[in-house]
Design a protein around this motif. Structure first.
Motif, PDB file in Angstrom:
ATOM      1  N   ILE A  53      -2.109   1.286   1.625  1.00 54.97           N
ATOM      2  CA  ILE A  53      -1.746  -0.296   0.833  1.00 54.97           C
ATOM      3  C   ILE A  53      -0.293  -0.616   1.562  1.00 54.97           C
ATOM      4  N   GLU A  54       0.491   0.274   1.421  1.00 49.86           N
ATOM      5  CA  GLU A  54       1.818   0.138   2.121  1.00 49.86           C
ATOM      6  C   GLU A  54       2.087  -0.565   3.534  1.00 49.86           C
ATOM      7  N   LYS A  55       1.168  -0.356   4.536  1.00 49.98           N
ATOM      8  CA  LYS A  55       1.091  -0.908   5.735  1.00 49.98           C
ATOM      9  C   LYS A  55       0.641  -2.264   5.680  1.00 49.98           C
ATOM     10  N   VAL A  56      -0.391  -2.388   5.003  1.00 50.67           N
ATOM     11  CA  VAL A  56      -0.998  -3.772   4.776  1.00 50.67           C
ATOM     12  C   VAL A  56      -0.007  -4.646   4.048  1.00 50.67           C
ATOM     13  N   GLU A  58       3.549  -4.484   3.880  1.00 50.35           N
ATOM     14  CA  GLU A  58       4.809  -4.663   4.612  1.00 50.35           C
ATOM     15  C   GLU A  58       4.509  -5.725   5.678  1.00 50.35           C
ATOM     16  N   LYS A  59       3.140  -5.611   6.315  1.00 47.59           N
ATOM     17  CA  LYS A  59       2.741  -6.520   7.391  1.00 47.59           C
ATOM     18  C   LYS A  59       2.794  -8.063   6.801  1.00 47.59           C
ATOM     19  N   GLU A  60       2.421  -7.982   5.695  1.00 49.00           N
ATOM     20  CA  GLU A  60       2.441  -9.656   5.038  1.00 49.00           C
ATOM     21  C   GLU A  60       3.916  -9.861   4.547  1.00 49.00           C
ATOM     22  N   HIS A  61       4.764  -8.963   4.313  1.00 42.82           N
ATOM     23  CA  HIS A  61       5.891  -9.052   3.635  1.00 42.82           C
ATOM     24  C   HIS A  61       7.115  -8.141   4.368  1.00 42.82           C
ATOM     25  N   PHE A 244       0.579  -7.690  -5.731  1.00 42.64           N
ATOM     26  CA  PHE A 244      -0.310  -7.370  -4.566  1.00 42.64           C
ATOM     27  C   PHE A 244      -1.287  -6.172  -5.133  1.00 42.64           C
ATOM     28  N   LEU A 245      -0.832  -5.265  -5.951  1.00 48.53           N
ATOM     29  CA  LEU A 245      -1.626  -4.362  -6.438  1.00 48.53           C
ATOM     30  C   LEU A 245      -2.836  -4.635  -7.192  1.00 48.53           C
ATOM     31  N   GLN A 246      -2.794  -6.029  -7.561  1.00 47.16           N
ATOM     32  CA  GLN A 246      -4.114  -6.513  -8.229  1.00 47.16           C
ATOM     33  C   GLN A 246      -4.987  -7.577  -7.427  1.00 47.16           C
ATOM     34  N   SER A 247      -4.476  -7.610  -5.957  1.00 46.65           N
ATOM     35  CA  SER A 247      -5.308  -8.298  -5.096  1.00 46.65           C
ATOM     36  C   SER A 247      -6.369  -7.536  -4.644  1.00 46.65           C
ATOM     37  N   LYS A 248      -7.307  -8.563  -3.674  1.00 53.37           N
ATOM     38  CA  LYS A 248      -8.762  -8.170  -3.431  1.00 53.37           C
ATOM     39  C   LYS A 248      -8.380  -7.123  -2.305  1.00 53.37           C
ATOM     40  N   GLU A 249      -7.136  -7.517  -1.511  1.00 54.44           N
ATOM     41  CA  GLU A 249      -7.022  -6.350  -0.416  1.00 54.44           C
ATOM     42  C   GLU A 249      -6.723  -5.079  -1.041  1.00 54.44           C
ATOM     43  N   ALA A 250      -5.749  -5.083  -1.761  1.00 56.39           N
ATOM     44  CA  ALA A 250      -5.407  -3.702  -2.391  1.00 56.39           C
ATOM     45  C   ALA A 250      -6.738  -3.093  -3.017  1.00 56.39           C
ATOM     46  N   SER A 251      -7.479  -3.945  -3.662  1.00 59.90           N
ATOM     47  CA  SER A 251      -8.627  -3.317  -4.649  1.00 59.90           C
ATOM     48  C   SER A 251      -9.538  -2.523  -3.579  1.00 59.90           C
ATOM     49  N   SER A 252      -9.714  -3.201  -2.515  1.00 62.56           N
ATOM     50  CA  SER A 252     -10.796  -2.674  -1.478  1.00 62.56           C
ATOM     51  C   SER A 252     -10.387  -1.062  -0.997  1.00 62.56           C
ATOM     52  N   VAL A 253      -8.931  -1.190  -0.922  1.00 66.23           N
ATOM     53  CA  VAL A 253      -8.596   0.097  -0.543  1.00 66.23           C
ATOM     54  C   VAL A 253      -8.733   1.284  -1.638  1.00 66.23           C
ATOM     55  N   PHE A 254      -8.168   0.614  -2.795  1.00 67.39           N
ATOM     56  CA  PHE A 254      -8.505   1.745  -4.025  1.00 67.39           C
ATOM     57  C   PHE A 254      -9.878   1.971  -4.034  1.00 67.39           C
ATOM     58  N   LYS A 255     -11.003   1.191  -4.177  1.00 68.84           N
ATOM     59  CA  LYS A 255     -12.324   1.655  -4.230  1.00 68.84           C
ATOM     60  C   LYS A 255     -12.598   2.642  -2.997  1.00 68.84           C
ATOM     61  N   LYS A 256     -12.137   2.330  -1.968  1.00 67.73           N
ATOM     62  CA  LYS A 256     -12.483   3.033  -0.647  1.00 67.73           C
ATOM     63  C   LYS A 256     -12.140   4.363  -0.969  1.00 67.73           C
ATOM     64  N   TYR A 257     -11.039   4.749  -1.875  1.00 65.67           N
ATOM     65  CA  TYR A 257     -10.502   6.104  -2.182  1.00 65.67           C
ATOM     66  C   TYR A 257     -11.163   6.577  -3.260  1.00 65.67           C
ATOM     67  N   GLY A 258     -12.124   5.887  -3.943  1.00 66.43           N
ATOM     68  CA  GLY A 258     -13.026   6.463  -5.190  1.00 66.43           C
ATOM     69  C   GLY A 258     -12.341   6.062  -6.512  1.00 66.43           C
ATOM     70  N   PHE A 259     -11.298   5.043  -6.492  1.00 66.87           N
ATOM     71  CA  PHE A 259     -10.969   4.562  -7.712  1.00 66.87           C
ATOM     72  C   PHE A 259     -11.932   3.520  -8.239  1.00 66.87           C
ATOM     73  N   LYS A 260     -11.731   3.429  -9.618  1.00 65.53           N
ATOM     74  CA  LYS A 260     -12.726   2.134 -10.088  1.00 65.53           C
ATOM     75  C   LYS A 260     -11.607   1.167 -10.613  1.00 65.53           C
ATOM     76  N   LEU A 261     -12.012   0.035 -10.722  1.00 69.61           N
ATOM     77  CA  LEU A 261     -11.367  -1.136 -11.188  1.00 69.61           C
ATOM     78  C   LEU A 261     -11.739  -1.299 -12.777  1.00 69.61           C
ATOM     79  N   PRO A 262     -10.888  -1.724 -13.572  1.00 66.47           N
ATOM     80  CA  PRO A 262     -10.884  -2.036 -14.846  1.00 66.47           C
ATOM     81  C   PRO A 262     -12.120  -2.869 -15.160  1.00 66.47           C
TER      82      PRO A 262
END
Length: 262
Positions: A53-56, A58-61, A244-262
Protein backbone atom coordinates in the motif's frame (compact mmCIF):
# COMPACT_ATOMS: atom_id res chain seq x y z
CA UNK A 1 32.49 58.93 -27.45
CA UNK A 2 29.45 58.64 -25.24
CA UNK A 3 27.57 56.82 -27.97
CA UNK A 4 30.51 54.41 -28.37
CA UNK A 5 30.55 53.65 -24.63
CA UNK A 6 26.78 53.01 -24.62
CA UNK A 7 27.12 50.57 -27.51
CA UNK A 8 30.04 48.87 -25.77
CA UNK A 9 28.05 48.57 -22.51
CA UNK A 10 25.05 47.21 -24.40
CA UNK A 11 27.23 44.56 -26.05
CA UNK A 12 28.70 43.53 -22.70
CA UNK A 13 25.22 43.26 -21.13
CA UNK A 14 23.97 41.20 -24.07
CA UNK A 15 26.93 38.85 -23.73
CA UNK A 16 26.34 38.45 -19.97
CA UNK A 17 22.66 37.75 -20.55
CA UNK A 18 23.48 35.11 -23.17
CA UNK A 19 25.95 33.42 -20.84
CA UNK A 20 23.36 33.41 -18.06
CA UNK A 21 20.82 31.76 -20.35
CA UNK A 22 23.33 29.11 -21.46
CA UNK A 23 24.31 28.38 -17.87
CA UNK A 24 20.72 28.12 -16.66
CA UNK A 25 20.24 24.42 -17.59
CA UNK A 26 23.19 23.56 -15.39
CA UNK A 27 21.25 24.80 -12.33
CA UNK A 28 18.35 22.92 -10.74
CA UNK A 29 15.21 24.21 -12.42
CA UNK A 30 13.05 24.32 -9.31
CA UNK A 31 13.89 22.93 -5.92
CA UNK A 32 11.85 19.77 -5.36
CA UNK A 33 9.10 20.23 -2.84
CA UNK A 34 10.23 18.88 0.53
CA UNK A 35 8.59 15.62 1.56
CA UNK A 36 6.75 15.26 4.85
CA UNK A 37 7.64 12.08 6.73
CA UNK A 38 4.73 10.27 8.36
CA UNK A 39 5.60 7.67 11.00
CA UNK A 40 3.07 4.84 11.16
CA UNK A 41 3.11 2.53 14.18
CA UNK A 42 1.56 -0.68 12.85
CA UNK A 43 0.96 -4.23 14.03
CA UNK A 44 3.52 -6.72 12.70
CA UNK A 45 0.79 -8.72 10.94
CA UNK A 46 0.16 -5.75 8.64
CA UNK A 47 3.70 -5.59 7.27
CA UNK A 48 3.21 -7.26 3.87
CA UNK A 49 -0.01 -5.47 2.98
CA UNK A 50 1.17 -2.05 4.16
CA UNK A 51 4.46 -2.35 2.30
CA UNK A 52 2.45 -2.76 -0.90
CA UNK A 53 0.00 0.00 0.00
CA UNK A 54 2.94 2.31 0.71
CA UNK A 55 4.02 2.23 -2.95
CA UNK A 56 0.53 3.05 -4.21
CA UNK A 57 -0.04 5.84 -1.70
CA UNK A 58 3.33 7.54 -2.22
CA UNK A 59 2.83 7.47 -5.98
CA UNK A 60 -0.41 9.39 -5.50
CA UNK A 61 1.05 11.61 -2.75
CA UNK A 62 4.67 12.37 -3.78
CA UNK A 63 4.95 14.99 -1.03
CA UNK A 64 4.48 12.35 1.71
CA UNK A 65 7.07 9.77 2.76
CA UNK A 66 5.69 6.88 4.83
CA UNK A 67 7.91 5.27 7.46
CA UNK A 68 6.67 2.21 9.37
CA UNK A 69 7.41 1.06 12.88
CA UNK A 70 6.21 -2.55 13.08
CA UNK A 71 5.77 -4.44 16.33
CA UNK A 72 3.23 -5.94 18.70
CA UNK A 73 0.23 -3.70 19.28
CA UNK A 74 0.88 -3.64 23.02
CA UNK A 75 4.48 -2.55 22.58
CA UNK A 76 3.46 0.19 20.13
CA UNK A 77 0.76 1.33 22.56
CA UNK A 78 3.37 1.71 25.32
CA UNK A 79 5.68 3.65 23.00
CA UNK A 80 2.93 6.15 22.20
CA UNK A 81 2.01 6.46 25.88
CA UNK A 82 5.65 7.25 26.66
CA UNK A 83 5.76 10.01 24.04
CA UNK A 84 7.64 8.23 21.25
CA UNK A 85 7.16 9.95 17.86
CA UNK A 86 4.20 8.59 15.88
CA UNK A 87 1.61 10.07 13.55
CA UNK A 88 -0.78 7.15 13.11
CA UNK A 89 -1.42 3.95 15.06
CA UNK A 90 -2.75 0.83 13.28
CA UNK A 91 -3.49 -1.81 15.90
CA UNK A 92 -4.32 -5.51 15.64
CA UNK A 93 -6.45 -5.23 18.76
CA UNK A 94 -9.28 -3.07 20.06
CA UNK A 95 -7.96 -3.11 23.63
CA UNK A 96 -4.75 -1.27 22.76
CA UNK A 97 -6.54 1.39 20.70
CA UNK A 98 -9.24 1.88 23.36
CA UNK A 99 -6.57 2.44 26.01
CA UNK A 100 -4.99 5.27 23.98
CA UNK A 101 -8.37 6.82 23.14
CA UNK A 102 -9.29 6.79 26.83
CA UNK A 103 -6.08 8.66 27.64
CA UNK A 104 -6.80 11.26 24.97
CA UNK A 105 -3.78 10.24 22.89
CA UNK A 106 -5.75 9.38 19.73
CA UNK A 107 -7.82 12.09 18.05
CA UNK A 108 -9.67 9.90 15.56
CA UNK A 109 -10.05 6.14 15.17
CA UNK A 110 -12.00 3.64 13.11
CA UNK A 111 -12.01 -0.12 12.58
CA UNK A 112 -10.41 -0.81 9.20
CA UNK A 113 -10.09 -4.61 9.04
CA UNK A 114 -11.01 -7.99 10.50
CA UNK A 115 -8.89 -11.14 10.62
CA UNK A 116 -9.05 -14.81 11.61
CA UNK A 117 -7.00 -16.83 14.08
CA UNK A 118 -5.50 -20.13 12.92
CA UNK A 119 -3.24 -22.79 14.33
CA UNK A 120 -0.29 -23.61 12.09
CA UNK A 121 2.28 -26.40 11.91
CA UNK A 122 5.45 -26.81 9.79
CA UNK A 123 4.57 -27.61 6.16
CA UNK A 124 6.34 -30.98 6.39
CA UNK A 125 4.47 -32.02 9.55
CA UNK A 126 2.66 -35.37 9.28
CA UNK A 127 0.42 -34.62 12.25
CA UNK A 128 -3.23 -33.73 11.65
CA UNK A 129 -5.54 -31.96 14.10
CA UNK A 130 -9.28 -31.71 14.52
CA UNK A 131 -9.29 -29.72 17.78
CA UNK A 132 -6.85 -27.69 19.87
CA UNK A 133 -7.43 -30.15 22.71
CA UNK A 134 -5.12 -32.51 20.83
CA UNK A 135 -2.22 -30.23 21.75
CA UNK A 136 -2.28 -32.12 25.06
CA UNK A 137 -0.82 -35.13 23.26
CA UNK A 138 2.64 -36.16 24.49
CA UNK A 139 4.03 -35.92 20.95
CA UNK A 140 3.50 -32.14 21.03
CA UNK A 141 6.43 -30.61 22.90
CA UNK A 142 6.29 -26.87 22.14
CA UNK A 143 3.54 -24.45 21.12
CA UNK A 144 4.23 -20.83 20.19
CA UNK A 145 1.89 -17.93 20.97
CA UNK A 146 2.41 -14.20 21.27
CA UNK A 147 2.72 -12.70 24.74
CA UNK A 148 -0.98 -12.37 25.69
CA UNK A 149 -0.35 -9.09 27.56
CA UNK A 150 1.08 -7.26 24.56
CA UNK A 151 0.32 -9.32 21.45
CA UNK A 152 -3.38 -9.42 20.45
CA UNK A 153 -2.95 -12.74 18.60
CA UNK A 154 -1.54 -14.16 21.82
CA UNK A 155 -4.54 -12.82 23.72
CA UNK A 156 -6.92 -14.48 21.24
CA UNK A 157 -4.95 -17.74 21.45
CA UNK A 158 -5.12 -17.70 25.25
CA UNK A 159 -8.86 -17.05 25.16
CA UNK A 160 -9.28 -19.97 22.74
CA UNK A 161 -7.33 -22.37 24.93
CA UNK A 162 -9.21 -21.24 28.04
CA UNK A 163 -12.55 -21.72 26.29
CA UNK A 164 -11.46 -25.21 25.22
CA UNK A 165 -10.29 -25.87 28.82
CA UNK A 166 -6.68 -26.73 27.97
CA UNK A 167 -4.88 -23.51 28.95
CA UNK A 168 -3.68 -24.76 32.34
CA UNK A 169 -2.58 -28.15 31.01
CA UNK A 170 -0.47 -26.61 28.24
CA UNK A 171 1.54 -24.16 30.37
CA UNK A 172 4.77 -26.18 30.26
CA UNK A 173 4.63 -26.38 26.46
CA UNK A 174 4.05 -22.71 25.68
CA UNK A 175 6.78 -20.62 24.04
CA UNK A 176 6.01 -16.90 24.12
CA UNK A 177 6.93 -14.59 21.24
CA UNK A 178 7.31 -10.80 21.04
CA UNK A 179 4.88 -10.54 18.11
CA UNK A 180 2.89 -12.70 15.72
CA UNK A 181 5.67 -12.75 13.10
CA UNK A 182 8.04 -14.30 15.61
CA UNK A 183 5.48 -17.05 16.19
CA UNK A 184 5.45 -17.64 12.44
CA UNK A 185 9.26 -17.86 12.39
CA UNK A 186 9.30 -20.37 15.26
CA UNK A 187 6.94 -22.67 13.32
CA UNK A 188 8.74 -22.14 9.99
CA UNK A 189 12.06 -23.22 11.49
CA UNK A 190 10.58 -26.22 13.30
CA UNK A 191 11.55 -24.87 16.70
CA UNK A 192 7.97 -25.52 17.85
CA UNK A 193 5.38 -28.11 16.83
CA UNK A 194 2.53 -25.64 16.42
CA UNK A 195 1.70 -21.97 16.79
CA UNK A 196 -1.20 -19.51 16.74
CA UNK A 197 -1.13 -16.72 14.15
CA UNK A 198 -3.55 -14.79 11.98
CA UNK A 199 -4.72 -16.37 8.75
CA UNK A 200 -3.01 -13.50 6.89
CA UNK A 201 0.36 -14.44 8.40
CA UNK A 202 -0.05 -18.10 7.53
CA UNK A 203 -0.78 -17.21 3.91
CA UNK A 204 2.55 -15.38 3.55
CA UNK A 205 4.65 -18.49 4.15
CA UNK A 206 5.14 -21.73 2.22
CA UNK A 207 6.96 -23.21 5.18
CA UNK A 208 3.81 -23.60 7.29
CA UNK A 209 0.31 -24.93 6.78
CA UNK A 210 -2.97 -24.26 8.55
CA UNK A 211 -3.87 -27.16 10.83
CA UNK A 212 -7.01 -25.65 12.39
CA UNK A 213 -9.14 -22.60 11.68
CA UNK A 214 -10.33 -21.21 15.00
CA UNK A 215 -14.04 -20.42 15.07
CA UNK A 216 -14.69 -16.76 16.05
CA UNK A 217 -16.98 -17.59 18.97
CA UNK A 218 -14.20 -18.87 21.25
CA UNK A 219 -12.30 -15.58 21.45
CA UNK A 220 -12.77 -11.80 21.32
CA UNK A 221 -13.59 -10.52 17.80
CA UNK A 222 -10.39 -9.73 15.86
CA UNK A 223 -10.51 -6.12 14.69
CA UNK A 224 -7.86 -3.75 13.34
CA UNK A 225 -8.56 -0.12 14.26
CA UNK A 226 -6.44 2.77 13.01
CA UNK A 227 -6.25 6.23 14.54
CA UNK A 228 -4.35 9.51 14.28
CA UNK A 229 -2.03 10.28 17.19
CA UNK A 230 -3.19 13.51 18.79
CA UNK A 231 0.34 14.88 19.20
CA UNK A 232 1.17 14.38 15.51
CA UNK A 233 2.86 17.43 13.99
CA UNK A 234 1.64 16.34 10.55
CA UNK A 235 -2.04 15.68 11.19
CA UNK A 236 -3.09 16.77 7.68
CA UNK A 237 -0.77 14.27 6.00
CA UNK A 238 -1.57 11.59 8.59
CA UNK A 239 -5.27 12.09 7.89
CA UNK A 240 -4.60 11.69 4.16
CA UNK A 241 -3.12 8.23 4.80
CA UNK A 242 -5.87 7.40 7.32
CA UNK A 243 -8.45 8.17 4.62
CA UNK A 244 -6.50 6.19 2.01
CA UNK A 245 -6.54 3.10 4.25
CA UNK A 246 -10.32 3.09 3.82
CA UNK A 247 -10.21 3.49 0.03
CA UNK A 248 -11.07 0.84 -2.58
CA UNK A 249 -7.41 0.74 -3.62
CA UNK A 250 -6.21 -0.12 -0.13
CA UNK A 251 -9.10 -2.51 0.48
CA UNK A 252 -8.20 -4.55 -2.60
CA UNK A 253 -4.65 -4.96 -1.29
CA UNK A 254 -5.86 -5.97 2.19
CA UNK A 255 -8.25 -8.56 0.71
CA UNK A 256 -5.44 -9.89 -1.46
CA UNK A 257 -3.49 -10.70 1.75
CA UNK A 258 -6.48 -12.42 3.37
CA UNK A 259 -7.92 -9.64 5.52
CA UNK A 260 -11.67 -9.09 5.74
CA UNK A 261 -13.45 -5.75 5.67
CA UNK A 262 -15.79 -4.84 8.56
Amino acid sequence: MEEFLLKKLSSVLSLLLMLAVLAAPLQPAVAAKAQTEILVSAAASLKDSLNEIEKVFEKEHPNINLTFNYGSSGTLQKQIEQGAPSDLFFSAGKKQMDALVKQGLISNSKTILNNELVMIVPSDSKRTFTTVRELNDKSIKKIAIGQPESVPAGQYAKETLITRKVWDQLQSKLVYAKDVRQVLTYVETGNVDAGFVYKTDALTSKKVKIAIKIIPGVHTPIVYPAGIVKESKHSVEANAFFTFLQSKEASSVFKKYGFKLP
